[in-house]
Structures are given as C-alpha cells and as structure tokens.
Design an enzyme around this catalytic site. Sequence first.
Site, mmCIF file in Angstrom:
data_model
loop_
_atom_site.group_PDB
_atom_site.id
_atom_site.type_symbol
_atom_site.label_atom_id
_atom_site.label_comp_id
_atom_site.label_asym_id
_atom_site.label_seq_id
_atom_site.Cartn_x
_atom_site.Cartn_y
_atom_site.Cartn_z
ATOM 1 N N CYS A 79 0.850 -1.188 0.000
ATOM 2 C CA CYS A 79 0.000 0.000 0.000
ATOM 3 C C CYS A 79 0.891 1.245 0.000
ATOM 4 C CB CYS A 79 -0.897 -0.024 1.231
ATOM 5 S SG CYS A 79 -2.061 1.335 1.274
ATOM 6 N N ASN A 101 0.992 -4.364 -6.335
ATOM 7 C CA ASN A 101 0.114 -3.429 -5.660
ATOM 8 C C ASN A 101 0.114 -2.146 -6.501
ATOM 9 O OD1 ASN A 101 -1.393 -1.985 -3.614
ATOM 10 N ND2 ASN A 101 -0.724 -3.578 -2.204
ATOM 11 N N CYS A 155 -5.859 0.535 -47.226
ATOM 12 C CA CYS A 155 -5.440 1.863 -46.751
ATOM 13 C C CYS A 155 -6.538 2.908 -47.005
ATOM 14 C CB CYS A 155 -4.160 2.248 -47.486
ATOM 15 S SG CYS A 155 -3.596 3.917 -47.138
ATOM 16 N N CYS A 189 -5.213 8.178 -44.867
ATOM 17 C CA CYS A 189 -5.243 9.227 -43.840
ATOM 18 C C CYS A 189 -3.854 9.845 -43.667
ATOM 19 C CB CYS A 189 -5.733 8.666 -42.510
ATOM 20 S SG CYS A 189 -4.576 7.508 -41.748
ATOM 21 N N CYS A 220 0.536 7.272 -41.134
ATOM 22 C CA CYS A 220 1.798 6.524 -41.141
ATOM 23 C C CYS A 220 2.905 7.364 -41.767
ATOM 24 C CB CYS A 220 1.632 5.192 -41.860
ATOM 25 S SG CYS A 220 1.151 5.353 -43.594
ATOM 26 N N CYS A 230 6.184 8.551 -39.764
ATOM 27 C CA CYS A 230 7.505 8.114 -40.235
ATOM 28 C C CYS A 230 8.356 9.321 -40.629
ATOM 29 C CB CYS A 230 7.341 7.166 -41.418
ATOM 30 S SG CYS A 230 8.895 6.400 -41.910
ATOM 31 N N CYS A 258 10.484 -0.361 -37.114
ATOM 32 C CA CYS A 258 10.229 0.114 -35.743
ATOM 33 C C CYS A 258 8.796 -0.156 -35.295
ATOM 34 C CB CYS A 258 10.540 1.601 -35.626
ATOM 35 S SG CYS A 258 9.388 2.666 -36.514
ATOM 36 N N CYS A 265 -1.568 3.528 -37.339
ATOM 37 C CA CYS A 265 -2.559 3.294 -38.401
ATOM 38 C C CYS A 265 -3.937 2.992 -37.791
ATOM 39 C CB CYS A 265 -2.123 2.116 -39.269
ATOM 40 S SG CYS A 265 -3.343 1.709 -40.535
HETATM 41 C C1 LIG Z 1 -9.603 1.404 -3.965
HETATM 42 C C2 LIG Z 1 -8.526 0.376 -3.821
HETATM 43 C C3 LIG Z 1 -8.202 -0.127 -2.585
HETATM 44 C C4 LIG Z 1 -7.186 -1.071 -2.453
HETATM 45 N N1 LIG Z 1 -6.932 -1.599 -1.231
HETATM 46 C C5 LIG Z 1 -5.989 -2.561 -1.106
HETATM 47 C C6 LIG Z 1 -5.785 -3.196 0.137
HETATM 48 O O1 LIG Z 1 -6.434 -2.923 1.137
HETATM 49 N N2 LIG Z 1 -4.826 -4.151 0.196
HETATM 50 C C7 LIG Z 1 -4.082 -4.519 -0.879
HETATM 51 O O2 LIG Z 1 -3.234 -5.396 -0.774
HETATM 52 N N3 LIG Z 1 -4.274 -3.931 -2.077
HETATM 53 C C8 LIG Z 1 -5.217 -2.969 -2.212
HETATM 54 N N4 LIG Z 1 -5.447 -2.427 -3.444
HETATM 55 C C9 LIG Z 1 -4.629 -2.855 -4.602
HETATM 56 C C10 LIG Z 1 -5.285 -3.998 -5.376
HETATM 57 O O3 LIG Z 1 -5.425 -5.150 -4.599
HETATM 58 C C11 LIG Z 1 -4.445 -4.352 -6.631
HETATM 59 O O4 LIG Z 1 -3.168 -4.768 -6.216
HETATM 60 C C12 LIG Z 1 -4.301 -3.193 -7.592
HETATM 61 O O5 LIG Z 1 -5.480 -2.443 -7.649
HETATM 62 C C13 LIG Z 1 -3.918 -3.664 -8.999
HETATM 63 O O6 LIG Z 1 -4.924 -4.444 -9.580
HETATM 64 P P1 LIG Z 1 -5.986 -3.862 -10.666
HETATM 65 O O7 LIG Z 1 -5.218 -3.221 -11.755
HETATM 66 O O8 LIG Z 1 -6.789 -5.047 -11.080
HETATM 67 O O9 LIG Z 1 -6.817 -2.866 -9.926
HETATM 68 C C14 LIG Z 1 -6.461 -1.488 -3.598
HETATM 69 C C15 LIG Z 1 -6.802 -0.971 -4.848
HETATM 70 C C16 LIG Z 1 -7.819 -0.057 -4.985
HETATM 71 C C17 LIG Z 1 -8.176 0.454 -6.332
#
Ligand SMILES: Cc1cc2nc3c(=O)[nH]c(=O)nc-3n(C[C@H](O)[C@H](O)[C@H](O)COP(=O)(O)O)c2cc1C
Lengths: 422, 72
Positions: free
Chosen positions: A135, A200, A342, A345, A348, A352, A382, A389
């Site tokens: 978090c 997270n 194509c 537009c 591309c 480029c 690239c 496109c």
């Molecule tokens: C509103 C909100 C609250 C969250 N609270 C927690 C939490 O309490 N504990 C935790 O481990 N992750 C928490 N997360 C993170 C999610 O578990 C997750 O890791 C993150 O959102 C990525 O996944 P996603 O792209 O599917 O949202 C939270 C995410 C959001 C959006």
Amino acid sequence: MADLRTNLAGITSPNPFWLASAPPTNSGYQVQRAFEAGWGGAVWKTLGEPIINTSARFAAISFQGKKVAGFNNIELITDRPLDVNLKEIYETKKRFPHHAIIASLMVEPKQEKWHEIVKRVEDVGVDGLELNFGCPHGMAERGMGAASGQQPDLVQAQTTWAKEVAKTPVIVKLTPNITDITVTARAAVNGGADAISMINTINSLMGVDLDSWQTVPSVAGKGAHGGYCGPAVKPIALNMVAECARHPAIAVPISGIGGVGTWQDAVEFMLMGATGVQVCTAAMHHGFSIVEDMIDGLNNYLEEKGLASVSELIGKSVANYSEWGNLDLNYRTVASINTDVCIHCNKCHIACEDTSHQCIERKIALDGTPFLHVREEDCVGCNLCSIVCPEPGAIDMITLPYEQPPMTWNERQTVLATYKGK
Amino acid sequence: MTASWQLYVNEKEKIDALLHRGYVICEVTESLEGATVIFSHPTATPIQEVLTVETADARKYFSSLLVHSVTK
Ligand SMILES: Cc1cc2nc3c(=O)[nH]c(=O)nc-3n(C[C@H](O)[C@H](O)[C@H](O)COP(=O)(O)O)c2cc1C
C-alpha cells in the site's frame, strides 16, 4: 470443459480468477456474492488495526472515450474491527468451502504484531495469508505497506515472522514502487514465502483541476499521492511478473495482479509465469459478473489450444523473455502497406516522416489515385506506422529473409573483444 | 535527403572490396564516431587499410562476418 482448477502453493480454487484485496472484498456480503457470480477466490480487504479513511478517495483517467483507463485511490486498509471481519470470513468459508479465501494482512514491522494477527486469522479457517507490503499511501507514512515493502531486509524479516507461526501458505504481495522488484521478491523467498503476488498500486497523482488548481481527487482543498492501477498498469505488472518468473532464485508460484480485466489478460499473465490472477479495478468498473466471460473465454481458449488444464499454460512464454543483449540483431521486419485497405489518412507517412526514418513516400498512380509506398531498404522495422494506423489490416509488418546469420549483441561484443586494439 | 540505406551500401562496398582483395579484419576500435576497422594483408601494399564505419547497418555487417567466421 477444460479443468480450470488452480493450486497456488497449496491454495486450491475452482478457477484462476481471484478478487484482489480491495473494496470488492471488503465484507462477507460482497465476497459471497462474488463467489456466487463465479470468482474462484478472494483476498480479503487488508486486515490490521482499523483505519479512518478520507472522503473523496478515487479518481480515474478516461482516455479518448474509454472510461477508467487508469484508476487511482487514496483508500487505506480495512476500517472495520478485526472481529467483525473474522466472523464474516468464517461464515463465508463455511458457505463456500471449495473457494479460496486469503486474508491480506498489514501490521507494524514487529514480530509480536505479526504473530498475533496470523494466529487470529488462521483460527477462522482461511486458506492462506497475503502479506501486504505494498500500500503506497497513508499506511506507508506509518511505516507499513510500501514503506516496509521497499526495504528488502524488512520484507525478509516480516515474512519470517509470519512464517514462524503460519500453518497456511504465505503469499507476499510486493510493491511496484521499487527499481528492481526481483530484489524484494528474493527477500520474500529468503524469508520463507510460499508464493509472491504482484503488483500493488503505483505512486500517482491523477491530475490537477485547471480551474480550481486543486489536485484530483481533492480532500477539502488538499491532495496526497495515491496508488495507480487498472488497464494502464498491465504492461508494468506483466513485466514484473515475468522478471520474477525467469529469475532462478525466485522459484515460488506467482499470483499476477495489475490491469487484468479479460480472460486474455489472465492468459498473458499465466503464460508469463503466474499461477493465477487477481482483479480489482475491472470488477470495480464493471461488477462481479465479468468473471462469467473470463471463465467462458478461458475455457474456449484452452479447448481451441487442445489443452486439458489451465495449469498447462503456466510459464510457457517465460523462456521467450530475455535480456536485450540476447535479441537477434540480424532479424529484419519491415512495413508493408496494403493499398486496397489503406484509407489514405497519411498518419503513417506523418509519423515516419516526422518521428522515425522517413521511408514512407506519398505517391500518385498513373490513374491519379494517391498511394503510400514503403522504401523497404530504409525501413528499420520500428512498428510505429502500424501502431498509429487507424485501419485494421492496412499495414502488416512482414519478416524479411536473413541476409546475415543470426547475431545477438552479446555474441557481437564477445567476438569484437578479441579484435580490440592494444 | 540521403537515404541511410545508400550510406550503408557505400560502406559495405568498401568492406567487401577489401575482403575481396584478400584483406582480413585484424582490429576493431569502437568510438563515438562509429567503428575504426583495421584490415591487414600479409603481402599486399599497403599491408594495412583503415576504414571508419559509421552506419549501424555496416557496423552490424562487418561484425556479423566476424561472428559467423568464429562460429562456423
Ligand atoms: C480502492 C482500492 C483499494 C485497495 N486496497 C488494497 C488493500 O487494502 N490491500 C491490498 O493489498 N491492495 C489494495 N489495493 C490494490 C489492489 O489489490 C491491486 O493490487 C491493484 O489495484 C492492482 O490491480 P488492478 O489493476 O486489477 O486494480 C487497492 C486498490 C484499490 C483500487
């Protein structure tokens, strides 16, 4: 029907789709409804000393008509007493004995705090624990979450403390707010983690209001950094999963999180080494019922591929992911414009001409019709033209025959070292 | 605009011409300007020729020849 059952370090679930620890898993009411909808597992909203949240917590980026391309929150862990959560976990597990319920935990980095909470949640019959070292806001200011998750020594110590008393598998959830996630992943493994999960949320400021000059979201005129997630973070999460999956010292299962919203996303994470996935933003955006399409789509895909079990996908693409130095410098791909498709537009050509290698020419045919022509010999392959496109099928990237045998940068440097001047 | 491919072709032709005359690459020094490649020949005059190879494709080309001759 293919076998969708998964086993992550001993935690079994009917399918690989779990809800991530977040608002969707805040209560027994929600988790039970999620299981009824088809989710295979749920990581309960992080348990710890109940917090106090701000009002105005979320913000999202809409990109060209697509709502919630990225999502941001400043919400903390659960604001409900531990006893209330534990009672609901117990009841939910009783109703759904075959679904996975994982308790997400966060306490101060002290041995006795970890011992206490692990024992209390395991008493109600959870299937596993997920240590929230990720978090990025609020809790981190109090020395928990990402603050302890960014220090490998603290990751290892806290994992060890949890493992000292845990009877169920311990998953360590890692923060992406770090330069090299394999460092903290290894610390978790050294501490005895049975599995790791990632990612997270990513530190973010969603925006600034152009009229009021206040941050988005704004809490009574003030903002603080939040955590970013949703579709926009998927490539970051996928890379982190892949980097851990291919690291020889990180030989534990991985639960993939970050931007998963479809069965295709889930398959990609599994091919890159995840045993299963966790979902938050997509469920918040569209509701629990999205899991139905995820299950159907995954099942159809496995049948099309002739695979009997979802576990056969795990890690199948990991060997295809390497260092840049191992890529073949003599492989050549070039753009090929399908004049029939194509729409003229000229995007591309502009891309480029202005920002790449000036190899797409505007020409006029004898009958006066304009067309675009790629000078293959100047095209470096690239991909930019095919990316910008707007017309599907108008530009193909085609592979050219080899002019020189394959050669990687690493091979080149090894040989050139023997030709160095004295 | 000079096509980068043409610059490559010019450099490749010079490399090929020396190799064709029996010169072999004996030293490569890479720098901010590209690669300085020294060719040598046991009997020809001069016994050494020096090429500055600037284009990415030509630097790739001569190193492919070297890698291939080692791995062959
Ligand atoms: C509103 C909100 C609250 C969250 N609270 C927690 C939490 O309490 N504990 C935790 O481990 N992750 C928490 N997360 C993170 C999610 O578990 C997750 O890791 C993150 O959102 C990525 O996944 P996603 O792209 O599917 O949202 C939270 C995410 C959001 C959006």
